[in-house]
Write an enzyme that holds these catalytic residues in place. Sequence first.
Site, PDB file in Angstrom:
ATOM      1  N   ASP A 177       0.846  -1.195   0.000  1.00 60.22           N
ATOM      2  CA  ASP A 177       0.000   0.000   0.000  1.00 60.22           C
ATOM      3  C   ASP A 177       0.883   1.247   0.000  1.00 60.22           C
ATOM      4  O   ASP A 177       1.900   1.310   0.674  1.00 60.22           O
ATOM      5  CB  ASP A 177      -0.916  -0.008   1.235  1.00 60.22           C
ATOM      6  N   ILE A 178       0.472   2.253  -0.749  1.00 64.21           N
ATOM      7  CA  ILE A 178       1.260   3.485  -0.872  1.00 64.21           C
ATOM      8  C   ILE A 178       1.262   4.283   0.429  1.00 64.21           C
ATOM      9  O   ILE A 178       2.162   5.088   0.671  1.00 64.21           O
ATOM     10  CB  ILE A 178       0.722   4.340  -2.051  1.00 64.21           C
TER      11      ILE A 178
ATOM     12  N   VAL B   3     -11.092   2.780  -3.597  1.00 62.58           N
ATOM     13  CA  VAL B   3     -10.694   2.407  -4.965  1.00 62.58           C
ATOM     14  C   VAL B   3     -11.669   1.340  -5.474  1.00 62.58           C
ATOM     15  O   VAL B   3     -11.804   0.272  -4.863  1.00 62.58           O
ATOM     16  CB  VAL B   3      -9.249   1.874  -4.996  1.00 62.58           C
TER      17      VAL B   3
ATOM     18  N   HIS C 161     -10.039  -5.179  -3.611  1.00 63.44           N
ATOM     19  CA  HIS C 161      -8.710  -5.394  -3.010  1.00 63.44           C
ATOM     20  C   HIS C 161      -8.890  -5.900  -1.595  1.00 63.44           C
ATOM     21  O   HIS C 161      -9.772  -5.461  -0.873  1.00 63.44           O
ATOM     22  CB  HIS C 161      -7.863  -4.119  -3.029  1.00 63.44           C
TER      23      HIS C 161
ATOM     24  N   HIS D  76      -6.928  -6.052   1.893  1.00 64.28           N
ATOM     25  CA  HIS D  76      -5.795  -5.531   2.657  1.00 64.28           C
ATOM     26  C   HIS D  76      -5.239  -6.652   3.532  1.00 64.28           C
ATOM     27  O   HIS D  76      -6.011  -7.383   4.165  1.00 64.28           O
ATOM     28  CB  HIS D  76      -6.243  -4.405   3.591  1.00 64.28           C
TER      29      HIS D  76
HETATM   30  P1  5GP Z   1      -9.873   1.257   0.350  1.00 69.06           P
HETATM   31  O1  5GP Z   1     -10.202   2.410   1.247  1.00 69.06           O
HETATM   32  O2  5GP Z   1     -10.471   1.415  -1.023  1.00 69.06           O
HETATM   33  O3  5GP Z   1     -10.143  -0.073   0.974  1.00 69.06           O
HETATM   34  O4  5GP Z   1      -8.291   1.265   0.204  1.00 69.06           O
HETATM   35  C1  5GP Z   1      -7.601   1.828  -0.869  1.00 69.06           C
HETATM   36  C2  5GP Z   1      -6.135   1.719  -0.549  1.00 69.06           C
HETATM   37  O5  5GP Z   1      -5.408   1.951  -1.722  1.00 69.06           O
HETATM   38  C3  5GP Z   1      -5.650   2.737   0.497  1.00 69.06           C
HETATM   39  O6  5GP Z   1      -5.078   2.038   1.606  1.00 69.06           O
HETATM   40  C4  5GP Z   1      -4.625   3.570  -0.269  1.00 69.06           C
HETATM   41  O7  5GP Z   1      -3.532   3.954   0.512  1.00 69.06           O
HETATM   42  C5  5GP Z   1      -4.229   2.643  -1.403  1.00 69.06           C
HETATM   43  N1  5GP Z   1      -3.800   3.317  -2.609  1.00 69.06           N
HETATM   44  C6  5GP Z   1      -4.436   4.347  -3.240  1.00 69.06           C
HETATM   45  N2  5GP Z   1      -3.751   4.705  -4.348  1.00 69.06           N
HETATM   46  C7  5GP Z   1      -2.673   3.872  -4.421  1.00 69.06           C
HETATM   47  C8  5GP Z   1      -1.599   3.751  -5.362  1.00 69.06           C
HETATM   48  O8  5GP Z   1      -1.496   4.480  -6.341  1.00 69.06           O
HETATM   49  N3  5GP Z   1      -0.680   2.785  -5.119  1.00 69.06           N
HETATM   50  C9  5GP Z   1      -0.768   1.954  -4.020  1.00 69.06           C
HETATM   51  N4  5GP Z   1       0.208   1.039  -3.879  1.00 69.06           N
HETATM   52  N5  5GP Z   1      -1.764   2.042  -3.132  1.00 69.06           N
HETATM   53  C10 5GP Z   1      -2.706   2.990  -3.320  1.00 69.06           C
END
Ligand code: 5GP
Length: 120
Positions: A33-34, A100, A104, A106
């Site tokens: 994760d970034i 996103v 995904h 985590h």
């Molecule tokens: P969500 O809230 O959708 O479950 O998590 C999205 C995750 O994607 C977040 O933890 C965020 O830090 C990660 N993320 C967003 N953009 C990028 C990216 O460009 N690269 C990576 N490696 N992670 C990302």
Amino acid sequence: MSYDDNNIFARILRGEIPCKKVFEDDHVLAFHDINPLAPVHVLVIPKGAYVSMNDFTATASEAEIAALFRAVGKIAAELGVAEDGWRMLANIGGNGHQEVPHLHIHIFGGRKLGHMLPQH
Ligand code: 5GP
């Protein structure tokens, strides 16, 4: 919700945006994760165009579903968190606070992760 081909993970899958890859096979890609929220924070995604666990569980093939969950277990072991304990989490839709719109999972680990959710 229809799939947005320009979401950030679709762009990572096409190689348009770099990632720190930890695992890849025919059906799955995993990368750090970034913005890590724990010492280990890896995202595991299917290569197919699935918005969330809703459409994935309804329409993905048995092979895709098996590959995703096999990969999660294998990656947790390879990252060294299996023994001490870790957490897998998938945010889904609005109430799930999914940011996103490509499924995904985590993987969090490397420290005590506390309660599952805030109390309210
Ligand atoms: P969500 O809230 O959708 O479950 O998590 C999205 C995750 O994607 C977040 O933890 C965020 O830090 C990660 N993320 C967003 N953009 C990028 C990216 O460009 N690269 C990576 N490696 N992670 C990302």
